[in-house]
Design a protein around this motif. Structure first.
Motif, PDB file in Angstrom:
ATOM      1  N   LEU A  29       6.694  17.050  11.265  1.00  0.00           N
ATOM      2  CA  LEU A  29       5.439  16.694  11.922  1.00  0.00           C
ATOM      3  C   LEU A  29       4.264  16.877  10.960  1.00  0.00           C
ATOM      4  O   LEU A  29       4.087  17.923  10.366  1.00  0.00           O
ATOM      5  CB  LEU A  29       5.241  17.577  13.149  1.00  0.00           C
ATOM      6  N   GLY A  30       3.482  15.824  10.793  1.00  0.00           N
ATOM      7  CA  GLY A  30       2.316  15.894   9.932  1.00  0.00           C
ATOM      8  C   GLY A  30       2.562  15.488   8.503  1.00  0.00           C
ATOM      9  O   GLY A  30       1.618  15.363   7.717  1.00  0.00           O
ATOM     10  N   SER A  31       3.822  15.240   8.130  1.00  0.00           N
ATOM     11  CA  SER A  31       4.120  14.842   6.762  1.00  0.00           C
ATOM     12  C   SER A  31       3.884  13.352   6.571  1.00  0.00           C
ATOM     13  O   SER A  31       4.040  12.552   7.494  1.00  0.00           O
ATOM     14  CB  SER A  31       5.576  15.169   6.421  1.00  0.00           C
ATOM     15  N   ALA A  32       3.520  12.984   5.349  1.00  0.00           N
ATOM     16  CA  ALA A  32       3.403  11.567   4.981  1.00  0.00           C
ATOM     17  C   ALA A  32       4.717  11.026   4.462  1.00  0.00           C
ATOM     18  O   ALA A  32       4.780   9.874   4.043  1.00  0.00           O
ATOM     19  CB  ALA A  32       2.303  11.386   3.937  1.00  0.00           C
ATOM     20  N   GLY A  33       5.758  11.853   4.466  1.00  0.00           N
ATOM     21  CA  GLY A  33       7.090  11.367   4.190  1.00  0.00           C
ATOM     22  C   GLY A  33       7.583  11.539   2.769  1.00  0.00           C
ATOM     23  O   GLY A  33       7.039  12.302   1.966  1.00  0.00           O
ATOM     24  N   LEU A  34       8.637  10.780   2.484  1.00  0.00           N
ATOM     25  CA  LEU A  34       9.312  10.804   1.190  1.00  0.00           C
ATOM     26  C   LEU A  34       8.836   9.635   0.333  1.00  0.00           C
ATOM     27  O   LEU A  34       8.391   8.612   0.858  1.00  0.00           O
ATOM     28  CB  LEU A  34      10.822  10.697   1.384  1.00  0.00           C
ATOM     29  N   PRO A  35       8.969   9.747  -0.991  1.00  0.00           N
ATOM     30  CA  PRO A  35       8.647   8.599  -1.830  1.00  0.00           C
ATOM     31  C   PRO A  35       9.490   7.385  -1.429  1.00  0.00           C
ATOM     32  O   PRO A  35      10.659   7.515  -1.075  1.00  0.00           O
ATOM     33  CB  PRO A  35       9.007   9.080  -3.235  1.00  0.00           C
ATOM     34  N   MET A  36       8.872   6.215  -1.468  1.00  0.00           N
ATOM     35  CA  MET A  36       9.596   4.989  -1.205  1.00  0.00           C
ATOM     36  C   MET A  36      10.720   4.826  -2.235  1.00  0.00           C
ATOM     37  O   MET A  36      10.622   5.349  -3.354  1.00  0.00           O
ATOM     38  CB  MET A  36       8.643   3.797  -1.249  1.00  0.00           C
ATOM     39  N   PRO A  37      11.784   4.089  -1.889  1.00  0.00           N
ATOM     40  CA  PRO A  37      12.960   4.036  -2.765  1.00  0.00           C
ATOM     41  C   PRO A  37      12.675   3.598  -4.194  1.00  0.00           C
ATOM     42  O   PRO A  37      13.305   4.086  -5.139  1.00  0.00           O
ATOM     43  CB  PRO A  37      13.872   3.037  -2.049  1.00  0.00           C
ATOM     44  N   HIS A  38      11.749   2.669  -4.378  1.00  0.00           N
ATOM     45  CA  HIS A  38      11.459   2.148  -5.713  1.00  0.00           C
ATOM     46  C   HIS A  38      10.120   2.641  -6.239  1.00  0.00           C
ATOM     47  O   HIS A  38       9.484   1.976  -7.061  1.00  0.00           O
ATOM     48  CB  HIS A  38      11.516   0.619  -5.687  1.00  0.00           C
ATOM     49  N   THR A  39       9.712   3.802  -5.759  1.00  0.00           N
ATOM     50  CA  THR A  39       8.425   4.390  -6.141  1.00  0.00           C
ATOM     51  C   THR A  39       8.624   5.876  -6.430  1.00  0.00           C
ATOM     52  O   THR A  39       9.359   6.551  -5.719  1.00  0.00           O
ATOM     53  CB  THR A  39       7.395   4.215  -5.010  1.00  0.00           C
ATOM     54  N   ARG A  40       7.985   6.346  -7.479  1.00  0.00           N
ATOM     55  CA  ARG A  40       8.062   7.771  -7.812  1.00  0.00           C
ATOM     56  C   ARG A  40       6.726   8.450  -7.481  1.00  0.00           C
ATOM     57  O   ARG A  40       5.664   7.869  -7.682  1.00  0.00           O
ATOM     58  CB  ARG A  40       8.370   7.959  -9.302  1.00  0.00           C
ATOM     59  N   VAL A  41       6.833   9.679  -6.988  1.00  0.00           N
ATOM     60  CA  VAL A  41       5.648  10.459  -6.619  1.00  0.00           C
ATOM     61  C   VAL A  41       5.810  11.866  -7.181  1.00  0.00           C
ATOM     62  O   VAL A  41       6.894  12.459  -7.092  1.00  0.00           O
ATOM     63  CB  VAL A  41       5.479  10.519  -5.082  1.00  0.00           C
ATOM     64  N   ARG A  42       4.760  12.385  -7.770  1.00  0.00           N
ATOM     65  CA  ARG A  42       4.776  13.776  -8.223  1.00  0.00           C
ATOM     66  C   ARG A  42       3.424  14.415  -7.930  1.00  0.00           C
ATOM     67  O   ARG A  42       2.419  13.723  -7.731  1.00  0.00           O
ATOM     68  CB  ARG A  42       5.132  13.889  -9.707  1.00  0.00           C
ATOM     69  N   VAL A  43       3.417  15.746  -7.878  1.00  0.00           N
ATOM     70  CA  VAL A  43       2.189  16.506  -7.627  1.00  0.00           C
ATOM     71  C   VAL A  43       1.956  17.402  -8.834  1.00  0.00           C
ATOM     72  O   VAL A  43       2.865  18.114  -9.268  1.00  0.00           O
ATOM     73  CB  VAL A  43       2.303  17.344  -6.338  1.00  0.00           C
TER      74      VAL A  43
ATOM     75  N   PRO B 227       0.785  -1.230   0.000  1.00  0.00           N
ATOM     76  CA  PRO B 227       0.000   0.000   0.000  1.00  0.00           C
ATOM     77  C   PRO B 227       0.818   1.281   0.000  1.00  0.00           C
ATOM     78  O   PRO B 227       0.262   2.353  -0.201  1.00  0.00           O
ATOM     79  CB  PRO B 227      -0.740  -0.117   1.321  1.00  0.00           C
ATOM     80  N   PHE B 228       2.142   1.228   0.255  1.00  0.00           N
ATOM     81  CA  PHE B 228       2.840   2.468   0.592  1.00  0.00           C
ATOM     82  C   PHE B 228       3.522   3.098  -0.609  1.00  0.00           C
ATOM     83  O   PHE B 228       4.333   2.468  -1.295  1.00  0.00           O
ATOM     84  CB  PHE B 228       3.890   2.206   1.685  1.00  0.00           C
ATOM     85  N   ALA B 229       3.210   4.375  -0.839  1.00  0.00           N
ATOM     86  CA  ALA B 229       3.919   5.162  -1.838  1.00  0.00           C
ATOM     87  C   ALA B 229       4.947   6.078  -1.182  1.00  0.00           C
ATOM     88  O   ALA B 229       6.002   6.358  -1.752  1.00  0.00           O
ATOM     89  CB  ALA B 229       2.938   5.991  -2.657  1.00  0.00           C
ATOM     90  N   THR B 230       4.633   6.559   0.029  1.00  0.00           N
ATOM     91  CA  THR B 230       5.575   7.399   0.777  1.00  0.00           C
ATOM     92  C   THR B 230       5.654   6.915   2.217  1.00  0.00           C
ATOM     93  O   THR B 230       4.770   6.210   2.704  1.00  0.00           O
ATOM     94  CB  THR B 230       5.143   8.879   0.780  1.00  0.00           C
ATOM     95  N   HIS B 231       6.711   7.338   2.883  1.00  0.00           N
ATOM     96  CA  HIS B 231       6.927   6.943   4.282  1.00  0.00           C
ATOM     97  C   HIS B 231       7.782   8.006   4.956  1.00  0.00           C
ATOM     98  O   HIS B 231       8.738   8.529   4.365  1.00  0.00           O
ATOM     99  CB  HIS B 231       7.636   5.582   4.322  1.00  0.00           C
ATOM    100  N   LEU B 232       7.415   8.337   6.196  1.00  0.00           N
ATOM    101  CA  LEU B 232       8.170   9.311   6.974  1.00  0.00           C
ATOM    102  C   LEU B 232       9.136   8.561   7.892  1.00  0.00           C
ATOM    103  O   LEU B 232       8.702   7.887   8.834  1.00  0.00           O
ATOM    104  CB  LEU B 232       7.238  10.179   7.801  1.00  0.00           C
ATOM    105  N   PRO B 233      10.434   8.635   7.622  1.00  0.00           N
ATOM    106  CA  PRO B 233      11.397   7.907   8.455  1.00  0.00           C
ATOM    107  C   PRO B 233      11.310   8.330   9.917  1.00  0.00           C
ATOM    108  O   PRO B 233      10.960   9.474  10.234  1.00  0.00           O
ATOM    109  CB  PRO B 233      12.748   8.296   7.845  1.00  0.00           C
ATOM    110  N   ALA B 234      11.642   7.400  10.793  1.00  0.00           N
ATOM    111  CA  ALA B 234      11.547   7.661  12.230  1.00  0.00           C
ATOM    112  C   ALA B 234      12.362   8.892  12.626  1.00  0.00           C
ATOM    113  O   ALA B 234      11.928   9.697  13.455  1.00  0.00           O
ATOM    114  CB  ALA B 234      12.019   6.435  13.009  1.00  0.00           C
ATOM    115  N   GLU B 235      13.536   9.047  12.000  1.00  0.00           N
ATOM    116  CA  GLU B 235      14.395  10.167  12.375  1.00  0.00           C
ATOM    117  C   GLU B 235      13.834  11.520  11.932  1.00  0.00           C
ATOM    118  O   GLU B 235      14.311  12.574  12.366  1.00  0.00           O
ATOM    119  CB  GLU B 235      15.799   9.983  11.793  1.00  0.00           C
ATOM    120  N   SER B 236      12.803  11.504  11.058  1.00  0.00           N
ATOM    121  CA  SER B 236      12.190  12.757  10.599  1.00  0.00           C
ATOM    122  C   SER B 236      10.822  12.995  11.218  1.00  0.00           C
ATOM    123  O   SER B 236      10.158  13.992  10.891  1.00  0.00           O
ATOM    124  CB  SER B 236      12.056  12.737   9.070  1.00  0.00           C
ATOM    125  N   THR B 237      10.397  12.105  12.100  1.00  0.00           N
ATOM    126  CA  THR B 237       9.038  12.180  12.641  1.00  0.00           C
ATOM    127  C   THR B 237       8.742  13.531  13.260  1.00  0.00           C
ATOM    128  O   THR B 237       7.709  14.151  12.987  1.00  0.00           O
ATOM    129  CB  THR B 237       8.821  11.062  13.689  1.00  0.00           C
TER     130      THR B 237
END
Length: 526
Positions: A346-360, A332-342
């Motif tokens: 704050l409130g972000s859904a994180g960065l694109p997963m390593p093998h997944t591209r995301v654009r807006v 299910p995951f396209a992005t993830h917020l690493p623990a060190e960036s929590t």
């Protein structure tokens, strides 16, 4: 230097989880892989039980590519059925146990399922759903102490304990590659007929690679599965990966905050997937501040916006919640917020997963949106579904000419490339010519003391086009006026975003994934 196979590297790799479970059964047969109130299973036990069920299904006419459905709560039988289907090269169809008979019947018929495994507590729904559905085999789970069979099942059902005991374990496991279908999941259907999302073995595998790369997961980990497994978030965040990597899955049928806390501490749980409502319930359990949660390295939360106050509260307990974003379609995951960036994001859904591209992109022009500017979130990668089951029109509408999947979610990327989800495109309110995103308003107002849940919707208005309405539930003894709500919100929201109407209700309707049932909320308002 090239070799005869270099151009086709990886194409013939077998990624069937059932094969991985068999390998683990040979290496560590006595290791407990499933802890469950109806009885634990070792790797050898899980593998043999899945092999026996595969033999029963094959004898009943289930073949490669055909669909095997399961109806019931979280249980070891759910996992056994999934692995048995995988052994045959069949497609697993986990059904939403909260649907009515009519709704379940639509999904069963739409999937073309030829076999159904059902728990006794859902027998009545299944019987209503089976009308007009051509099933070759209907098995009733009758050997789980957690769900005893009540009364005689009737001739339409085959209690599965007898056939399982008599069957010789199916010796073969179908080799499955990246493109082979694995799971057919139907979207919740909160705004219409549910669509079948086809997930391949490659989709499942690549999501696992993304998770292993970004989260602190290890061989032999213990994961806790209490969110409904018929959703891909619970099933493919940690459960499937734990099964294939020699770990232990603690399966719980339903969520109870106190029992969950007891599990996390007693079993030294390392990972879990939850929706925000579950974590909110857990946060209120007496003694959580003193509980030893030091083994809990990876807590992924998704399915709905996470209140920043909840993230801060758990950080105080030494648990860094890792927000993720995705859909059934992204496995299910396209992005993830690493623990060190929590805390920093704050409130972000994180960065694109390593093998997944995301654009807006801008919803009108389709051009890339500038940092900080909201638009539709698009996803591309090997974890993204190839399309909707027997629905080329929906597939064509969801994918553009370049192969990008259009999520229907509105968000923005900040200057550092972190994604912030604003709302669903279809939920946007246009009030006085201004765009109002309900999730943004909900995130701010959920911080109001005494407010336990909130939904923001748009209602037709002669003057404004639509007016913003807040539907809330409150803690016992708390009272709230519209003026108080607006006064709290105006510190962080433009005035046109503030609710013009307040409705207080006992509880808000949410589906099994924790998402607000906006159609039901609108019906409350009338």
């Amino acid at each position: 230097m090239t070799t005869p196979n270099s151009a086709n590297s990886g194409a013939d790799v077998d990624v069937n989880p059932a094969g991985a479970v068999r390998r683990r059964a040979r290496v560590a047969p006595d290791h407990v892989v499933v802890r469950y109130e109806g009885g634990d299973l070792s790797y050898a036990g899980l593998d043999e039980r899945a092999a026996r069920l595969a033999a029963v299904l094959a004898e009943g006419g289930v073949g490669e590519g055909e669909r095997v459905a399961y109806l019931g709560l979280n249980s070891s039988s759910f996992l056994v059925t999934m692995l048995a289907a995988f052994r045959l090269g069949a497609v697993f169809v986990p059904l939403n146990f909260r649907l009515t008979g009519v709704e379940t019947g639509y999904v069963l018929g739409r999937s073309g399922a030829v076999a159904l495994v059902c728990e006794d507590g859902h027998r009545a729904v299944a019987e209503a759903a089976r009308e007009g559905v051509d099933l070759r085999l209907a098995l009733l789970v009758d050997d789980d102490p957690a769900i005893p069979v009540q009364g005689e099942p009737g001739p339409a059902w085959a209690p599965w304990s007898g056939p399982l005991a008599e069957a010789d374990p199916h010796p073969e496991i179908a080799s499955r590659g990246f493109a082979d279908p694995a799971i057919l999941m139907f979207t919740s259907g909160t705004t219409g007929r549910p669509k079948g999302v086809l997930l391949t073995h490659g989709n499942v595998w690549w999501n696992s690679v993304n998770v292993d790369t970004m989260l602190d997961t290890r061989r032999g980990d213990t994961t806790h599965a209490v969110a409904p497994l018929f959703h891909i978030g619970a099933l493919n965040s940690f459960v499937i990966r734990t099964l294939v990597r020699g770990g232990t899955v603690i399966v719980r049928r339903t969520f109870d905050p106190a029992s969950t806390l007891a599990d996390l501490t007693a079993h030294r749980v390392n990972s879990t997937f939850m929706v925000p409502a579950m974590l909110a319930g857990l946060s209120r359990v007496e003694g959580i501040a003193e509980a030893d949660l030091s083994a809990l390295r990876s807590v992924v939360v998704a399915g709905a916006p996470v209140p920043p106050s909840l993230i801060e509260q758990f950080a105080g307990y030494g648990v860094l919640l890792q927000q993720a974003w995705g859909l059934t379609e992204t496995a299910p995951f396209a992005t993830h917020l690493p623990a060190e960036s929590t805390m920093a994001k704050l409130g972000s859904a994180g960065l694109p997963m390593p093998h997944t591209r995301v654009r807006v992109v801008d919803t009108e022009t389709g051009e890339a949106a500038a940092p900080g500017v909201a638009g539709e979130v698009l996803v591309s990668g090997p974890n993204v579904t190839p399309g909707y089951w027997e629905n080329p029109e929906a597939t064509a509408a969801a994918f553009d000419a370049e192969g990008w999947f259009h999520s229907g979610d509105i968000g923005y990327l900040d200057e550092d490339g972190y994604l912030f989800i604003v709302d669903r495109l279809k939920d946007m309110i246009i009030s006085g010519g201004e765009n109002v995103y309900p999730a943004e308003v909900e995130r701010v107002l959920t911080e109001l003391p005494g407010l336990t849940d909130i939904a923001v919707i748009g209602v037709g208005d002669e003057r404004w086009g639509e007016r913003v309405v807040a539907v809330v539930s409150l803690a016992e003894g708390v009272e709230l006026t519209l003026e108080e709500l607006r006064a709290f919100g105006e510190r962080r929201l433009a005035r046109y975003k503030l609710p013009r109407e307040l409705r207080v209700v006992p509880a808000l309707p949410r589906n099994a994934s924790g998402k607000l049932e906006k159609v039901a909320v609108r019906a409350m308002v009338g």
